[in-house]
Write an enzyme that holds these catalytic residues in place. Structure first.
Site, PDB file in Angstrom:
ATOM      1  N   MET A 140     -11.205   2.211  -5.602  1.00  0.00           N
ATOM      2  CA  MET A 140     -11.472   3.225  -6.630  1.00  0.00           C
ATOM      3  C   MET A 140     -12.880   3.797  -6.452  1.00  0.00           C
ATOM      4  O   MET A 140     -13.586   4.040  -7.427  1.00  0.00           O
ATOM      5  CB  MET A 140     -11.316   2.624  -8.034  1.00  0.00           C
ATOM      6  N   ASP A 194      -1.700  -5.683  -3.960  1.00  0.00           N
ATOM      7  CA  ASP A 194      -1.544  -7.064  -4.409  1.00  0.00           C
ATOM      8  C   ASP A 194      -1.863  -7.120  -5.899  1.00  0.00           C
ATOM      9  O   ASP A 194      -2.936  -6.643  -6.314  1.00  0.00           O
ATOM     10  CB  ASP A 194      -2.523  -7.954  -3.625  1.00  0.00           C
ATOM     11  N   ASP A 217       3.625   1.463 -11.408  1.00  0.00           N
ATOM     12  CA  ASP A 217       2.362   2.214 -11.359  1.00  0.00           C
ATOM     13  C   ASP A 217       2.508   3.506 -10.579  1.00  0.00           C
ATOM     14  O   ASP A 217       3.392   3.627  -9.734  1.00  0.00           O
ATOM     15  CB  ASP A 217       1.323   1.388 -10.598  1.00  0.00           C
ATOM     16  N   LYS A 260      -1.093   4.642 -13.960  1.00  0.00           N
ATOM     17  CA  LYS A 260      -2.496   4.842 -14.298  1.00  0.00           C
ATOM     18  C   LYS A 260      -3.088   5.732 -13.233  1.00  0.00           C
ATOM     19  O   LYS A 260      -3.153   5.391 -12.078  1.00  0.00           O
ATOM     20  CB  LYS A 260      -3.237   3.510 -14.283  1.00  0.00           C
ATOM     21  N   PRO A 282       0.789  -1.234   0.000  1.00  0.00           N
ATOM     22  CA  PRO A 282       0.000   0.000   0.000  1.00  0.00           C
ATOM     23  C   PRO A 282       0.825   1.290   0.000  1.00  0.00           C
ATOM     24  O   PRO A 282       0.259   2.371  -0.120  1.00  0.00           O
ATOM     25  CB  PRO A 282      -0.806  -0.110   1.297  1.00  0.00           C
TER      26      PRO A 282
HETATM   27  N1  SAH Z   1      -3.876  -3.858  -6.491  1.00  0.00           N
HETATM   28  C1  SAH Z   1      -4.223  -2.789  -5.566  1.00  0.00           C
HETATM   29  C2  SAH Z   1      -5.490  -2.074  -5.970  1.00  0.00           C
HETATM   30  C3  SAH Z   1      -5.390  -1.332  -7.289  1.00  0.00           C
HETATM   31  S1  SAH Z   1      -6.818  -0.400  -7.631  1.00  0.00           S
HETATM   32  C4  SAH Z   1      -4.333  -3.358  -4.143  1.00  0.00           C
HETATM   33  O1  SAH Z   1      -4.327  -4.576  -3.969  1.00  0.00           O
HETATM   34  O2  SAH Z   1      -4.401  -2.573  -3.199  1.00  0.00           O
HETATM   35  C5  SAH Z   1      -6.361   1.183  -6.970  1.00  0.00           C
HETATM   36  C6  SAH Z   1      -7.200   1.499  -5.765  1.00  0.00           C
HETATM   37  O3  SAH Z   1      -6.689   0.821  -4.619  1.00  0.00           O
HETATM   38  C7  SAH Z   1      -7.216   2.956  -5.344  1.00  0.00           C
HETATM   39  O4  SAH Z   1      -8.135   3.704  -6.118  1.00  0.00           O
HETATM   40  C8  SAH Z   1      -7.661   2.837  -3.898  1.00  0.00           C
HETATM   41  O5  SAH Z   1      -9.048   2.581  -3.813  1.00  0.00           O
HETATM   42  C9  SAH Z   1      -6.939   1.581  -3.468  1.00  0.00           C
HETATM   43  N2  SAH Z   1      -5.649   1.887  -2.820  1.00  0.00           N
HETATM   44  C10 SAH Z   1      -4.430   1.510  -3.225  1.00  0.00           C
HETATM   45  N3  SAH Z   1      -3.477   1.931  -2.369  1.00  0.00           N
HETATM   46  C11 SAH Z   1      -4.134   2.589  -1.375  1.00  0.00           C
HETATM   47  C12 SAH Z   1      -3.720   3.250  -0.171  1.00  0.00           C
HETATM   48  N4  SAH Z   1      -2.433   3.326   0.169  1.00  0.00           N
HETATM   49  N5  SAH Z   1      -4.677   3.808   0.598  1.00  0.00           N
HETATM   50  C13 SAH Z   1      -5.982   3.740   0.274  1.00  0.00           C
HETATM   51  N6  SAH Z   1      -6.422   3.133  -0.841  1.00  0.00           N
HETATM   52  C14 SAH Z   1      -5.518   2.559  -1.654  1.00  0.00           C
END
Ligand code: SAH
Length: 263
Positions: free
Chosen positions: A177, A96, A41, A63, A18
């Protein structure tokens, strides 16, 4: 060190977690250091990229809504071309790679080109968000189901979610998202029978120094996200599991100063 798991002319799809570099797996950190080219990314933090070799090429394929970014077919082609050129190629993704990460397309492109590809999992945003709030995503006897959805829709399209199923009072809902669609999410869930006073927790930039936690009830969700910027990754959590326990914030001392409690 099993160096043979990252031979030249191969690809690793790696979860960067994250944002906090300490939430990388040890495997991810080792692979990042060994990569010769890294396609990353927008959600991958600078501290994570610092683990790369100084000689590694870093390519942003970020993206992010509203900003120029490469489309998926271009990313697939770039990865494959770099591997066919004989390099150790990394595709580094937020969280992930298996969750809302376009991993199947990239794996398929590698397979089609005969390029060996493997996946290293990461800590997903929902896990980081729950931890940030000092809570769990499930609650014994109360929240027995956990659903991950994306509330990202192309312009003019509906979200296409099964609101009836998502309104289950025994389920926790993690919405990826979902900032822009927060009002719709709340309205549809309540229309499908989810209680207006269901606890919600909105976590922005989970695990990063800029982390922000906003709590409230479902009927106020649209209002809770109002101050969040377009570019700040935001996770919405809905359900009894994220209800703030009496005194929890005071005891843990972990709640950031900017946390709001809006009921
Ligand atoms: N593969 C990533 C998700 C990708 S989609 C995962 O497993 O976390 C991207 C979305 O993930 C963002 O729009 C948000 O909703 C969430 N996200 C990713 N990193 C975040 C973070 N540090 N804090 C809060 N939401 C996060």
């Amino acid at each position: 060190m099993p160096h043979d798991d990252f031979p030249p002319a191969s690809v690793w799809l790696v979860g960067a977690g994250p944002g906090d570099p300490e939430l990388l797996t040890r495997k991810a950190a080792r692979l990042i250091a060994a990569a010769e080219v890294i396609f990353y990314d927008a959600l991958v933090g600078p501290d994570v990229l610092e683990l790369a070799s100084p000689a590694a090429e870093r390519v942003s394929v970020g993206k992010r809504s509203g900003r120029h970014s490469k489309d998926q077919a271009t990313i697939d082609a770039l990865i494959v071309a770099a591997a066919l050129g004989g390099r150790r190629v990394m595709r580094l993704k937020g969280g992930d790679p298996a969750i809302f990460g376009r991993t199947p397309e990239e794996v398929a492109a590698c397979h089609a080109a005969g390029v060996p590809v493997r996946i290293c999992p990461g800590v997903t945003a929902a896990s980081a968000a729950a931890a940030a709030g000092g809570t769990a995503l499930t609650l014994r006897g109360t929240a027995r189901k956990l659903t991950f959805v994306t509330a990202h829709a192309r312009a003019g399209e509906s979200l296409g979610l099964d609101w009836q199923a998502l309104a289950d009072p025994h389920a926790t809902l993690a919405v990826y998202m979902g900032r822009a669609a927060a009002a719709t999410v709340a309205r549809q869930l309540m229309a499908a029978g989810r209680r207006a006073d269901t606890p919600v927790m909105v976590v922005v930039n989970a695990s990063l120094p800029s982390e922000r936690i906003i709590r409230g009830r479902l009927s106020a969700l649209a209002f809770l996200v109002e101050t969040i910027g377009d570019r700040d990754p935001t996770l919405l959590l809905v359900g009894e599991a994220v209800r703030q326990r009496e005194g929890a914030a005071a005891r843990s001392g972990a709640e950031p100063a900017v946390a709001a409690d809006l009921r």
